[in-house]
Structures are given as structure tokens and as C-alpha cells.
Design a protein around this motif. Sequence first.
Motif, PDB file in Angstrom:
ATOM      1  N   VAL A  12       6.236  -3.507  -7.551  1.00 19.44           N
ATOM      2  CA  VAL A  12       5.014  -4.311  -7.447  1.00 19.44           C
ATOM      3  C   VAL A  12       4.678  -4.558  -5.975  1.00 19.44           C
ATOM      4  N   ILE A  13       5.703  -4.878  -5.182  1.00 12.39           N
ATOM      5  CA  ILE A  13       5.490  -5.111  -3.753  1.00 12.39           C
ATOM      6  C   ILE A  13       5.028  -3.834  -3.062  1.00 12.39           C
ATOM      7  N   GLY A  15       3.490  -1.337  -4.422  1.00  7.21           N
ATOM      8  CA  GLY A  15       2.113  -1.099  -4.838  1.00  7.21           C
ATOM      9  C   GLY A  15       1.134  -2.016  -4.143  1.00  7.21           C
ATOM     10  N   GLY A  16       1.536  -3.288  -3.979  1.00  4.98           N
ATOM     11  CA  GLY A  16       0.681  -4.240  -3.284  1.00  4.98           C
ATOM     12  C   GLY A  16       0.441  -3.874  -1.838  1.00  4.98           C
ATOM     13  N   PHE A  17       1.380  -3.144  -1.246  1.00  8.33           N
ATOM     14  CA  PHE A  17       1.195  -2.683   0.129  1.00  8.33           C
ATOM     15  C   PHE A  17       0.479  -1.338   0.183  1.00  8.33           C
ATOM     16  N   ILE A  19      -1.697   0.044  -1.907  1.00  4.65           N
ATOM     17  CA  ILE A  19      -3.122   0.032  -2.271  1.00  4.65           C
ATOM     18  C   ILE A  19      -4.008  -0.364  -1.091  1.00  4.65           C
ATOM     19  N   LEU A 375       9.235 -11.685  -0.109  1.00  7.44           N
ATOM     20  CA  LEU A 375       9.084 -10.250  -0.333  1.00  7.44           C
ATOM     21  C   LEU A 375      10.181  -9.461   0.372  1.00  7.44           C
ATOM     22  N   SER A 426      -8.089 -14.135   1.356  1.00  6.21           N
ATOM     23  CA  SER A 426      -8.154 -12.782   1.913  1.00  6.21           C
ATOM     24  C   SER A 426      -7.536 -12.740   3.306  1.00  6.21           C
ATOM     25  N   GLY A 429      -3.804 -12.789   2.851  1.00  2.00           N
ATOM     26  CA  GLY A 429      -3.298 -11.485   2.433  1.00  2.00           C
ATOM     27  C   GLY A 429      -3.122 -10.528   3.602  1.00  2.00           C
ATOM     28  N   LEU A 433       0.269  -8.908   5.310  1.00  2.00           N
ATOM     29  CA  LEU A 433       0.402  -7.472   5.506  1.00  2.00           C
ATOM     30  C   LEU A 433       1.045  -7.149   6.850  1.00  2.00           C
TER      31      LEU A 433
END
Length: 563
Positions: A12-13, A15-17, A19, A375, A426, A429, A433
Motif C-alpha cells: 500500500v505504501i 503504491g501510494g508513492f 502513483i 511508514l 494536499s 501529502g 513525499l
Amino acid sequence: MGHRANQLLYWVIIGGFFIPLLLGLLGVILPSFGIDPALGSSQFSLVHWHELLNQPEFWSGLKLSVLTGIMATVLSYWFASSLVVCTYQTRWFQRLQSIITPILSIPHAAITIGALFVLSPSGWLVRMISPWLTQFDRPPNWLTVQDPEGIALIIALVIKETPYLVFAMAAALSQLQPNKTLLTTRLLGYDSITAWHFTLLPQLFKLVRLPVFMVLAFNLTVVDVATIIGPNTPSTLAVTLLRWFNDPSLSLRGQASAAAMILAFSVAACIAIWLLSERCYSLIRKRLSLLGQRRSALRWTTLAGMLGALVILSLTILALFVLPLWAFTRRWRFPDNWPSSFTLDNVFRAGQNLIELSTQSFSLGLCSSLISLGLALVLLECERLRPKQKFAVIIVFSAILLPQITLLFGIQVGLLYLDWNGTWWSVLGLHTLYTLPYVYLTLKAPYLAFDQGYLEQANRLRTTPTRNFWQVKVALLKAPIGAALAIGFSVSMAQYLPTLIAGEGRINTLTTEAVARASSGNRKWVSVLALAQAILPLICFYMATLLPRYWTSWRLTLKRVLC
């Protein structure tokens, strides 16, 4: 936490990065070839590339970015390695580490503003020699900052990056056996500096390649530092791209996207050139070592680098010292060396605005560092269980090795499409990143070196693995976890471009406000902002060193009180 649940979180992590990175790349690649739904264009075209290659501002900006970025990285590495070589095994090595730790916590913008006040024609350096030496009664018409050659920009980058590389090298030395190596080479008749060049520095560079590449990528693509102290006509390519992307005319977007791709390729090319240069230097070093000389000529480059490092550290101290002077100055006329009077009115006048900016910066820094810590713990636990699984490392560090200006404007397209732009979430987020890679890198070595025997014994005594993980493993790692949180907080505080792009001017922090006001000429207000920007990470670093020392006693005292 079970192994399956951990693996699920891991992907999941990832994928979160992945995308946002994919959206960021597609958001600049497609518009550069004419495919831009915002303009109603869906046909492949090379028009934007032709326009870019015929743009003189692009070539001048690219040249300036590459030259200043490479020069700043080479000088930073040279000065940092010379400082480590000359001070190791002396009492100054420990003092050096204690000095650079608070410097690391201070954001780039704050140090750059201090450097601006030191190096400018009316800055402290000119004041120190005026009028008794220069006969100046008013500031000279010199281009000591924002000069076309980018010398002031190089100095500002070296001021910030040299302490970081010293920190990285000092940490990497723990993985080697420098004392035994130096003792052996001395028994063979080599002097200390020559022994470093022939034995330790080649090993050390392999361990600090990633930090060096991070510095190189940052220096080539930095926006806030270049905006404050860099040249204006022409500006660096990253600053030019920011202006093109923010232009009201959307016709420049395709051209800017093409330039962003070239900037990303330039970073990759500079890394390749750095590796090739390392190979050439390795050949030269081997030839010199085969000559059998116990005092190599390379020692003179180290002594010169040591002198340069001392100059840079002196400028850093002056830059940090001048910020509180201007923040509490009532009147400081040129060419006086010191303010004629001090006041607290500058801080009081900032008032509510300063409180709001500090609160916004603190909340983003705290939340992004805590999220990044959680994370990072999941990623490191999965890496411990599967050491050969390096996919997470590639994805996480792609965010900081790729130019911010390239990724973020592609991500902005996705935020606009989803109507997520201009919100606090946002901005959080994007801060996460860029915060996670630094938290992960700080925590990786101590986490993977942890003796699992303690946790296994706890699991035998009490079959609650998740509770034991937090109460035993995390508790024993509280010192590196505190350091990782402090570094994550300072990285979040320094984020200028992510805040500017995701916040769209609706979410302001100390960094965005300080950069925006740096060219206003109001040194008192800018100094107050920069000082607040520097103080918050310093407090966080102090708490990170204080809490692990007293955490156990405080926890037991609180437990007795509550029970």
C-alpha cells in the motif's frame, strides 16, 4: 502486527508513492509532446520542443544550473572530506559534529537569507572593513549577490551542503575500521593524510554515494535558494520553469514541460559524469599509490580543502548570527558594524501573522514527520524480513533524486483534476513525499542493526508481539527515532516548492513567506521570518536529544502517578 498485514501495508505504501511519481512524470511528458487535455490538445506534436530549443533563456538557464550545481557539489564534497580527514582522531572531530548538528536542522531558506545579509554590498562583510579600509560611506555598487555567474548561489549551496556531507561521512565511518587502517598505514611509514587518500576515502565514498547524489540533484534543481540569492537575468533553469508554469498563458506549459524533462535528464547525466570522474580519480590514485611515496601530492589538495571548509564554516556562523541582529534591530545604518539600538517591536509588529505562519509550519512538520516515521517503520520491518527486497528503496528515493520542478507540476495536474489542490491535506501529502526518504535513511542503519534477541525474549515471556514491538523494540530505538523525527521535521520546514504548488497561495508557511519577502528590502521582517524558521527545527532537535535521555524515568513516574 502479523507478517501478512505487514506485507499488505508495505505494498500500500509503495503504491501510494508510485502513483504520485507516475502521475508526476506523465503530467510533464504528455504536455511536452502536445497531449494536454487542459488545452484541448490530444495530438502528438514536437512543436514545444522546437520552441524550447530556439529559446535563448532556456540554454542560458540550463548552463547556469549545470555549472552552479556541479561546482557547489564538488566544493561541498571537497571541503567536507578535507574537514573529516584533518580533524579525525583529534578532539575537534567531536566538536565539529556538535557544531554541525544544529546547522543541519536549519532550513535552506533561513541560512540563505543570513548569507544574503552577510554577502550583499551593504552586508556585514563590507561593513567590517568600512570605512577604515574601503573608504565607503554608502554601499558600493557591486554584484556580490544575484551575480550573473552564480558565485553567490554556489557559496550559499556550499554553506548548507558541507555540514550535511560531514554528517553523512561521520556516520559512514562507523561502518569501517578507520583506527586500525590508519595504524597499519602509519606502521608502513605513510603520513595520515596520504593514508586517508589511499585507503579510507575510496571506501568512504562508496558509502556516501547516495547522500552525494541527493546533494547534486538538489543543487541542480533548487528553487528557493536560487530565488533568494541566485542570478535573475538569466535565472537558473528551475526558477525559469517555475515562472513558465505559473504564466497566465497556458501556451508556455508545453514548453515548460519539455524543459522539465531536460532538467531531469541533466541530473541523470551529471550523476553519470560524477561516477565517471570517480573512476578516473581512482585510476590516478592507484598510480600514485604504486609510486611508493609516503607523502603524496594529494595531501596539498586536502589542506587547501580544509582552509576552504574553515572559510565556509565562518560564513555559516556569520549568516546565523546576523539573523537575530536584524530581527531585533531598531536602526542599523551603513557602514556601522553594529546596530545603534535594539528593539522587540519587529517581533511584536509581526504579531498575528507570525503566529499563524508558525502554527501552519509546525503542524505540517509534526504531522508529516510522524506519518513518515510510521511508514518508515513498516518499510524497514519488511526489509528486515526480506533483505533482497529493494523495490521500496528505489521508489522512495526516486522522489528526491528526480527534480522537484519536474515531478510537482505533473502532480499538480492530478490535484487539479481531482479538485484536491489548495488544501492543507494536499500540502501534507507532498511534504510526506519528501520527508519519508530522509526519515527512512536516518533510521535504516540502527533499525536493521537492532538485536532481535530482545524482542524474541519478550515474545516468549508475553505473547503479544505487537505490544512487545512498541514497548521493547521501539523503546530501545528511541534515540534514532527521535533523530529521525527531528530530521523529518526540519525537512518539512524547508519545503518551498511543494507548499507553493499544492497550496496555491492559500496555505502559507514561514518558508514560502520568507522566500517571497526576501527581495522586498525589509530586512527586519525577513529576519524575523527566517529566525522563526530556524528556531522551530532547533527546538525539535533539542527535544530529540533530551527526550530519549529522560523518557524512561518520566514514563515510570507518570505510571506510578496514574496507578
